[in-house]
Design an enzyme around this catalytic site. Structure first.
Site, PDB file in Angstrom:
ATOM      1  N   ASP A  41       0.853  -1.177   0.000  1.00 45.31           N
ATOM      2  CA  ASP A  41       0.000   0.000   0.000  1.00 45.31           C
ATOM      3  C   ASP A  41       0.901   1.243   0.000  1.00 45.31           C
ATOM      4  O   ASP A  41       1.627   1.435  -0.961  1.00 45.31           O
ATOM      5  CB  ASP A  41      -0.988  -0.099   1.167  1.00 45.31           C
ATOM      6  CG  ASP A  41      -1.907  -1.325   0.952  1.00 45.31           C
ATOM      7  OD1 ASP A  41      -2.849  -1.213   0.161  1.00 45.31           O
ATOM      8  OD2 ASP A  41      -1.632  -2.398   1.522  1.00 45.31           O
ATOM      9  N   HIS A  49      11.378   0.146  -4.865  1.00 46.26           N
ATOM     10  CA  HIS A  49      10.586  -0.919  -5.475  1.00 46.26           C
ATOM     11  C   HIS A  49      11.456  -1.685  -6.465  1.00 46.26           C
ATOM     12  O   HIS A  49      12.536  -1.218  -6.823  1.00 46.26           O
ATOM     13  CB  HIS A  49       9.353  -0.340  -6.174  1.00 46.26           C
ATOM     14  CG  HIS A  49       9.675   0.799  -7.105  1.00 46.26           C
ATOM     15  ND1 HIS A  49       9.609   2.122  -6.712  1.00 46.26           N
ATOM     16  CD2 HIS A  49      10.109   0.809  -8.381  1.00 46.26           C
ATOM     17  CE1 HIS A  49       9.977   2.897  -7.738  1.00 46.26           C
ATOM     18  NE2 HIS A  49      10.280   2.127  -8.758  1.00 46.26           N
ATOM     19  N   LYS A  64      -9.409  -3.160  -9.330  1.00 48.67           N
ATOM     20  CA  LYS A  64      -8.526  -2.779 -10.436  1.00 48.67           C
ATOM     21  C   LYS A  64      -8.026  -3.949 -11.262  1.00 48.67           C
ATOM     22  O   LYS A  64      -7.183  -3.772 -12.136  1.00 48.67           O
ATOM     23  CB  LYS A  64      -7.358  -1.968  -9.888  1.00 48.67           C
ATOM     24  CG  LYS A  64      -7.858  -0.649  -9.322  1.00 48.67           C
ATOM     25  CD  LYS A  64      -6.765   0.364  -9.162  1.00 48.67           C
ATOM     26  CE  LYS A  64      -7.379   1.722  -8.843  1.00 48.67           C
ATOM     27  NZ  LYS A  64      -6.453   2.596  -8.136  1.00 48.67           N
ATOM     28  N   ILE A  65      -8.536  -5.135 -10.986  1.00 48.07           N
ATOM     29  CA  ILE A  65      -8.077  -6.300 -11.743  1.00 48.07           C
ATOM     30  C   ILE A  65      -8.228  -6.090 -13.258  1.00 48.07           C
ATOM     31  O   ILE A  65      -7.305  -6.399 -14.013  1.00 48.07           O
ATOM     32  CB  ILE A  65      -8.774  -7.585 -11.252  1.00 48.07           C
ATOM     33  CG1 ILE A  65      -8.242  -7.933  -9.853  1.00 48.07           C
ATOM     34  CG2 ILE A  65      -8.540  -8.741 -12.210  1.00 48.07           C
ATOM     35  CD1 ILE A  65      -8.890  -9.157  -9.217  1.00 48.07           C
ATOM     36  N   CYS A  82       4.339  -8.342  -1.785  1.00 45.19           N
ATOM     37  CA  CYS A  82       4.118  -7.186  -0.914  1.00 45.19           C
ATOM     38  C   CYS A  82       5.407  -7.027  -0.133  1.00 45.19           C
ATOM     39  O   CYS A  82       6.472  -7.357  -0.643  1.00 45.19           O
ATOM     40  CB  CYS A  82       2.879  -7.380  -0.034  1.00 45.19           C
ATOM     41  SG  CYS A  82       2.895  -8.888   0.946  1.00 45.19           S
ATOM     42  N   VAL A  87       0.810 -12.060   3.439  1.00 42.80           N
ATOM     43  CA  VAL A  87      -0.637 -11.891   3.426  1.00 42.80           C
ATOM     44  C   VAL A  87      -1.125 -11.231   2.136  1.00 42.80           C
ATOM     45  O   VAL A  87      -1.820 -11.843   1.334  1.00 42.80           O
ATOM     46  CB  VAL A  87      -1.117 -11.086   4.656  1.00 42.80           C
ATOM     47  CG1 VAL A  87      -2.631 -10.895   4.600  1.00 42.80           C
ATOM     48  CG2 VAL A  87      -0.715 -11.790   5.935  1.00 42.80           C
ATOM     49  N   ARG A  88      -0.717  -9.978   1.927  1.00 41.91           N
ATOM     50  CA  ARG A  88      -1.271  -9.242   0.798  1.00 41.91           C
ATOM     51  C   ARG A  88      -0.858  -9.842  -0.545  1.00 41.91           C
ATOM     52  O   ARG A  88      -1.686  -9.979  -1.446  1.00 41.91           O
ATOM     53  CB  ARG A  88      -0.852  -7.773   0.873  1.00 41.91           C
ATOM     54  CG  ARG A  88      -1.495  -7.021   2.030  1.00 41.91           C
ATOM     55  CD  ARG A  88      -0.892  -5.651   2.202  1.00 41.91           C
ATOM     56  NE  ARG A  88       0.505  -5.733   2.617  1.00 41.91           N
ATOM     57  CZ  ARG A  88       1.314  -4.685   2.776  1.00 41.91           C
ATOM     58  NH1 ARG A  88       0.861  -3.473   2.544  1.00 41.91           N
ATOM     59  NH2 ARG A  88       2.556  -4.837   3.153  1.00 41.91           N
ATOM     60  N   CYS A 130      14.731   0.163  -7.379  1.00 44.30           N
ATOM     61  CA  CYS A 130      14.579   1.411  -8.111  1.00 44.30           C
ATOM     62  C   CYS A 130      13.889   2.401  -7.168  1.00 44.30           C
ATOM     63  O   CYS A 130      13.036   2.010  -6.394  1.00 44.30           O
ATOM     64  CB  CYS A 130      13.719   1.123  -9.341  1.00 44.30           C
ATOM     65  SG  CYS A 130      13.347   2.561 -10.340  1.00 44.30           S
ATOM     66  N   CYS A 137       6.547   2.699 -13.265  1.00 43.94           N
ATOM     67  CA  CYS A 137       8.012   2.664 -13.257  1.00 43.94           C
ATOM     68  C   CYS A 137       8.477   2.108 -14.591  1.00 43.94           C
ATOM     69  O   CYS A 137       7.980   1.092 -15.052  1.00 43.94           O
ATOM     70  CB  CYS A 137       8.489   1.757 -12.126  1.00 43.94           C
ATOM     71  SG  CYS A 137      10.259   1.425 -12.176  1.00 43.94           S
TER      72      CYS A 137
HETATM   73 ZN   LIG Z   1      11.113   2.752 -10.602  1.00 43.41          ZN
END
Ligand SMILES: [Zn+2]
Length: 146
Positions: A41, A49, A64-65, A82, A87-88, A130, A137
């Protein structure tokens, strides 16, 4: 078999998502057929990331699938993660898999995987991250395109 047992069995089957290790992902990440889906989140905005990963926060994931399906056109492998992939990550991977099953539409996705131990372990073992603020991205893959 009681209904409860049948339900339990179904649940177990539904939860059989495969995992991929960080090193496996690292060697696959240059493949054009793979998409990495970050379902953290808020952490994404202040943490780094994985380069080139898509961001679909777990909060709003189910809604949003259809967008995600558009985003991954032409890919055959999705890797969810995640922070810890406990979990997520697995739950979004599962929701995505169920969505495809329910829809009975072939969108070309053959493998739905979860990155073992998530982003935190990926970063902790010194794998490349990154820190751009681009949405989406462009990651390393953009560099190759010039
Ligand atoms: Zn990036």
């Amino acid at each position: 078999m009681t209904d409860a047992q049948a339900k339990e069995e179904e649940k177990e089957m539904a939860q059989s998502i495969s995992y991929i290790t960080g090193s496996q992902l690292l060697s696959l990440n240059s493949s054009p057929n793979i998409a990495i889906v970050d379902v953290r989140d808020d952490e994404r905005s202040y943490d780094a990331h994985i380069a080139g990963s898509l961001h679909y926060a777990s909060d709003t994931f189910s809604d949003k699938i259809p967008n995600l399906i558009q985003d991954v056109k032409g890919k055959d492998t999705l890797v969810f993660h995640c922070a810890l992939s406990q979990v997520r990550g697995p739950s979004c991977a599962q929701r995505f898999a169920s969505y495809l099953t329910d829809k009975k539409e072939d969108v070309g996705i053959k493998n739905i995987l979860v990155l073992e131990r998530g982003f935190n372990a990926w970063e902790a073992s010194g794998r490349p991250v990154c820190r751009c603020a681009d949405i989406p991205c462009k990651g390393n893959k953009a560099k190759k395109l010039g």
